[in-house]
Motif scaffolding. Structure first.
Motif, PDB file in Angstrom:
ATOM      1  N   ALA A 197     132.819  52.561 -76.065  1.00 22.33           N
ATOM      2  CA  ALA A 197     132.885  51.173 -74.858  1.00 22.33           C
ATOM      3  C   ALA A 197     132.787  50.251 -75.930  1.00 22.33           C
ATOM      4  O   ALA A 197     133.254  49.226 -75.681  1.00 22.33           O
ATOM      5  N   CYS A 241     134.719  49.242 -78.661  1.00 23.94           N
ATOM      6  CA  CYS A 241     135.526  48.753 -79.077  1.00 23.94           C
ATOM      7  C   CYS A 241     135.625  46.937 -77.913  1.00 23.94           C
ATOM      8  O   CYS A 241     136.237  46.081 -78.068  1.00 23.94           O
ATOM      9  N   GLU A 242     134.543  47.185 -77.653  1.00 24.65           N
ATOM     10  CA  GLU A 242     134.308  45.608 -76.446  1.00 24.65           C
ATOM     11  C   GLU A 242     134.157  44.956 -77.635  1.00 24.65           C
ATOM     12  O   GLU A 242     134.228  43.067 -77.745  1.00 24.65           O
ATOM     13  N   PRO A 279     138.282  54.822 -74.123  1.00 25.14           N
ATOM     14  CA  PRO A 279     137.951  53.750 -74.105  1.00 25.14           C
ATOM     15  C   PRO A 279     139.336  52.204 -75.551  1.00 25.14           C
ATOM     16  O   PRO A 279     138.151  51.117 -75.596  1.00 25.14           O
ATOM     17  N   THR A 299     141.152  49.940 -74.347  1.00 28.99           N
ATOM     18  CA  THR A 299     140.352  48.920 -73.800  1.00 28.99           C
ATOM     19  C   THR A 299     141.039  47.771 -74.879  1.00 28.99           C
ATOM     20  O   THR A 299     140.555  46.375 -74.529  1.00 28.99           O
TER      21      THR A 299
END
Length: 402
Positions: free
Chosen positions: A193, A196-197, A227, A230
């Motif tokens: 996650a 991906c951020e 994730p 996203t």
């Protein structure tokens, strides 16, 4: 007609090719390598004239013997048919520890002993104990640092890439590259996650994943891969298979990536337009796909480029750098690859070079083809990265006519 008892082959009968000494040695590498991996540091640390007080030597020797037996056993249970994650973690960790111990036992066992002899440290016991302490100290530091490097969110590597055929309307086109995430026995859902951020902060026009998403099936690693759904891109998110997908139901990964909103470029292409200019983005299955026996899976560059204007610039996704030979022959402008991990644990990159034309970075091939090889976003197997940092890559495409 041959006489009875004559062992010579009859005329026209094929002779079995004689194997060279090197070929016979290579056949036994899988058996020899684990023994050397643990025997060399065992001798350097315990049996090289140190004369440690009891029970250090017998206990230490027993631990090395346990590692020698336990590592292949754990890896077989972890990565074989049983797919036991805890066993895989133990086996992978032992492999990484053994490799670092072996490397620095060899280097310091020779170089430091020589330096101490030149410096006049005369007693063999003193030299041996200094070398042992140095090997243990360097190994502990590198393993601690290497573990932190492997588990952290990769730093972003930014570079401009000039493509002579790129139209001015595409100047500044931003391509984010992640690869070799290798979701596996160690649960890295939170890490995934955060990666991906980080990718989303790059505000890329195109985001690419060049394969080896995970070790294990899509069903088993879904939570870690989710994730990826996203990730944001202004134009497209594209993906090609890596060799590890073909160890664990590749079609399941293709389907999951499609479900998460990524376009699997399986020997196909798409056209991206901006400012009146067009970029061809193509992808091929991994070079191991055909040998997997999976119907419809193979690396087919001609199929990926079918119907494209030959005057347009082409960005190609191919998991392994060694595909660049075909890419250069076809006049591809830029190939993006992963697979090598930059060697992951020094000095393994020297072995990678035997199989691949490049280990990391930007290189030139043929008349106009550029290849960018990422060191990878995650890690495979041993949870360590030593002198081979992971990366998220931002390539900014530049037109010479802008």
């Amino acid at each position: 007609m041959t006489e009875a008892g004559d062992t010579r082959p009859a005329e026209g009968e094929a002779r079995a090719p004689r194997q060279s000494g090197l070929q016979r040695l290579i056949r036994h590498v899988p058996l020899i390598a684990p023994v050397l991996l643990w025997a060399v540091p065992c001798w350097v640390l315990l049996h090289g004239g140190q004369h440690w007080p009891p029970p250090a030597t017998p206990v230490g020797t027993a631990l090395f013997a346990l590692a020698l037996v336990g590592m292949p056993f754990a890896m077989a249970r972890g990565h074989g048919r049983r797919q036991q994650d805890r066993a895989a973690i133990v086996g992978d960790t032992l492999l990484g520890v053994g490799w670092v111990l072996f490397t620095w036992s060899v280097l310091l066992g020779v170089l430091l002993r020589l330096a101490l002899t030149v410096a006049g440290v005369g007693e063999s016991q003193d030299r041996a104990r200094i070398v042992s302490c140095a090997v243990l100290g360097v190994t502990a530091v590198l393993l601690g640092w290497g573990y932190a490097e492997a588990r952290r969110v990769p730093r972003v590597r930014r570079l401009d890439v000039v493509l002579p055929r790129l139209g001015p309307g595409l100047d500044g086109f931003r391509v984010a590259l992640i690869t070799d995430t290798h979701y596996g026995p160690l649960d890295r859902a939170r890490w995934s996650a955060r990666v991906c951020e980080m990718v989303n902060t790059l505000e890329a026009d195109l985001v690419c994943h060049t394969g080896d998403i995970a070790d294990g099936t899509a069903e088993r690693r879904r939570a870690q891969a989710t994730p990826l759904g996203t990730v944001r891109a202004t134009r497209a998110r594209v993906y090609v298979t890596g060799n590890h997908e073909y160890y664990s139901e590749a079609q399941g990964w293709v389907d999951l990536m499609d479900e998460l909103g990524w376009q699997p470029l399986r020997n196909r292409h798409l056209l991206l337009e901006r400012g009146g200019d067009t970029l061809v983005v193509a992808g091929v299955d991994d070079v191991t796909a055909e040998s997997s026996g999976l119907a419809g899976h193979r690396a087919h560059l001609a199929g990926a480029l079918s119907g494209t204007d030959p005057d347009l610039p082409v960005l190609l996704l191919a998991h392994q750098p060694k595909f660049v030979g075909q890419a250069a022959a076809a006049g591809i402008d830029l190939q993006l690859s992963g697979h090598t991990h930059g060697g992951q644990i020094w000095p393994f990159h020297h072995l990678v070079r035997i199989d691949q034309p490049t280990v990391a970075g930007l290189s030139h091939h043929g008349v106009r083809t550029l290849l960018y090889t990422s060191r990878g976003t995650g890690f495979w197997g041993p949870p360590f990265r030593v002198f081979a940092p992971s990366e998220i890559t931002l390539l900014v495409l530049r037109s010479p006519r802008h």
